[in-house]
Scaffold this motif. Structure first.
Motif, short mmCIF file in Angstrom:
data_model
loop_
_atom_site.label_atom_id
_atom_site.label_comp_id
_atom_site.label_asym_id
_atom_site.label_seq_id
_atom_site.Cartn_x
_atom_site.Cartn_y
_atom_site.Cartn_z
N THR A 108 0.84 -1.20 0.00
CA THR A 108 0.00 0.00 0.00
C THR A 108 0.87 1.25 0.00
O THR A 108 2.05 1.20 0.36
N PHE A 109 0.28 2.34 -0.40
CA PHE A 109 0.90 3.65 -0.30
C PHE A 109 0.18 4.41 0.80
O PHE A 109 -1.04 4.55 0.77
N LEU A 110 0.93 4.88 1.80
CA LEU A 110 0.31 5.61 2.91
C LEU A 110 0.08 7.07 2.58
O LEU A 110 -0.79 7.70 3.15
N GLY A 111 0.87 7.63 1.70
CA GLY A 111 0.69 9.03 1.30
C GLY A 111 2.00 9.79 1.34
O GLY A 111 3.08 9.22 1.48
N ARG A 112 1.88 11.10 1.23
CA ARG A 112 3.05 11.98 1.26
C ARG A 112 3.11 12.69 2.60
O ARG A 112 2.10 13.20 3.08
N MET A 113 4.31 12.72 3.17
CA MET A 113 4.50 13.41 4.45
C MET A 113 4.25 14.91 4.31
O MET A 113 3.81 15.55 5.26
N SER A 114 4.53 15.45 3.13
CA SER A 114 4.32 16.88 2.93
C SER A 114 2.83 17.25 2.95
O SER A 114 2.48 18.37 3.27
N GLU A 115 1.97 16.29 2.62
CA GLU A 115 0.54 16.55 2.61
C GLU A 115 -0.16 16.07 3.87
O GLU A 115 -1.13 16.67 4.31
N THR A 116 0.31 14.96 4.44
CA THR A 116 -0.30 14.38 5.64
C THR A 116 0.73 14.43 6.77
O THR A 116 1.64 13.61 6.82
N ILE A 117 0.57 15.38 7.65
CA ILE A 117 1.54 15.61 8.72
C ILE A 117 1.67 14.40 9.65
O ILE A 117 2.74 14.11 10.16
N GLU A 118 0.58 13.63 9.82
CA GLU A 118 0.59 12.50 10.74
C GLU A 118 1.58 11.42 10.32
O GLU A 118 2.01 10.62 11.14
N LEU A 119 1.95 11.37 9.05
CA LEU A 119 2.87 10.34 8.57
C LEU A 119 4.30 10.55 9.04
O LEU A 119 5.14 9.68 8.88
N ARG A 120 4.59 11.69 9.65
CA ARG A 120 5.96 11.94 10.13
C ARG A 120 6.34 11.05 11.30
O ARG A 120 7.49 10.75 11.50
N ASP A 121 5.33 10.61 12.07
CA ASP A 121 5.59 9.66 13.15
C ASP A 121 4.54 8.56 13.05
O ASP A 121 3.44 8.68 13.60
N LEU A 122 4.88 7.49 12.35
CA LEU A 122 3.90 6.44 12.07
C LEU A 122 3.43 5.71 13.31
O LEU A 122 2.27 5.34 13.41
N LYS A 123 4.32 5.50 14.28
CA LYS A 123 3.92 4.74 15.47
C LYS A 123 2.82 5.48 16.24
O LYS A 123 1.83 4.88 16.65
N SER A 124 2.96 6.78 16.42
CA SER A 124 1.91 7.53 17.13
C SER A 124 0.65 7.64 16.26
O SER A 124 -0.47 7.61 16.77
N TYR A 125 0.82 7.71 14.94
CA TYR A 125 -0.33 7.76 14.04
C TYR A 125 -1.14 6.47 14.12
O TYR A 125 -2.37 6.51 14.22
N TYR A 126 -0.47 5.32 14.09
CA TYR A 126 -1.18 4.04 14.19
C TYR A 126 -1.83 3.86 15.55
O TYR A 126 -2.93 3.33 15.65
#
Length: 145
Positions: A108-126
């Motif tokens: 899968t593609f999770l997205g772009r970090m530049s567009e989705t700020i939550e992807l910068r820290d995946l563990k806290s996002y999940y």
């Protein structure tokens, strides 16, 4: 995914690209990954070949890096595009010594970090996603009673 121009380094060894301890010889895109690519990344070039060629070119140029140092399932392209990949041993390809080469299966593609700020820290996002889903289930179960 072999290049159309060069399918081998020489006559004895299959063309592969090293990514960590894996020797990638092919890129496979799942249906889910293609749908996520279309939804989150780009709406125009959404064919399996287009996406696989893009990933292969990024691998050749050294633009793919692991998201975390210890884990081998989440990768980042150009420190922006986050995707999940698994590796399967290729049944047809081996290196010159006989060691197996790997196929990269893009899950899968999770997205772009530049567009989705939550992807910068995946563990806290999940953990946030799990918590929000759990709370939604709790609220729904309260309504049913």
């Amino acid at each position: 995914m072999k290049d159309k121009m060069t399918s081998r380094w020489n006559t004895y060894e299959s063309f592969h690209i090293e990514l960590g301890d894996k020797k990638v010889v092919d890129v496979i895109i799942t249906n889910h990954a293609r749908e996520r690519w279309q939804d989150r990344i780009e709406g125009e070039k959404t064919g399996y070949d287009d996406i696989a060629k893009y990933i292969w070119d990024c691998l050749k140029q050294g633009r793919v890096a692991p998201y975390y140092r210890n884990e081998e399932d989440v990768y980042v392209i150009d420190e922006d595009l986050v995707f999940v990949a698994e590796f399967a041993t290729s049944l047809t390809e081996t290196d010159i010594i006989g060691n197996p080469l790997h196929q990269m299966v893009v899950v899968t593609f999770l997205g772009r970090m530049s567009e989705t700020i939550e992807l910068r820290d995946l563990k806290s996002y999940y953990s946030w996603l799990r918590h929000s889903r759990r709370m939604t289930l709790v609220k729904n179960s309260r309504k049913r009673k």
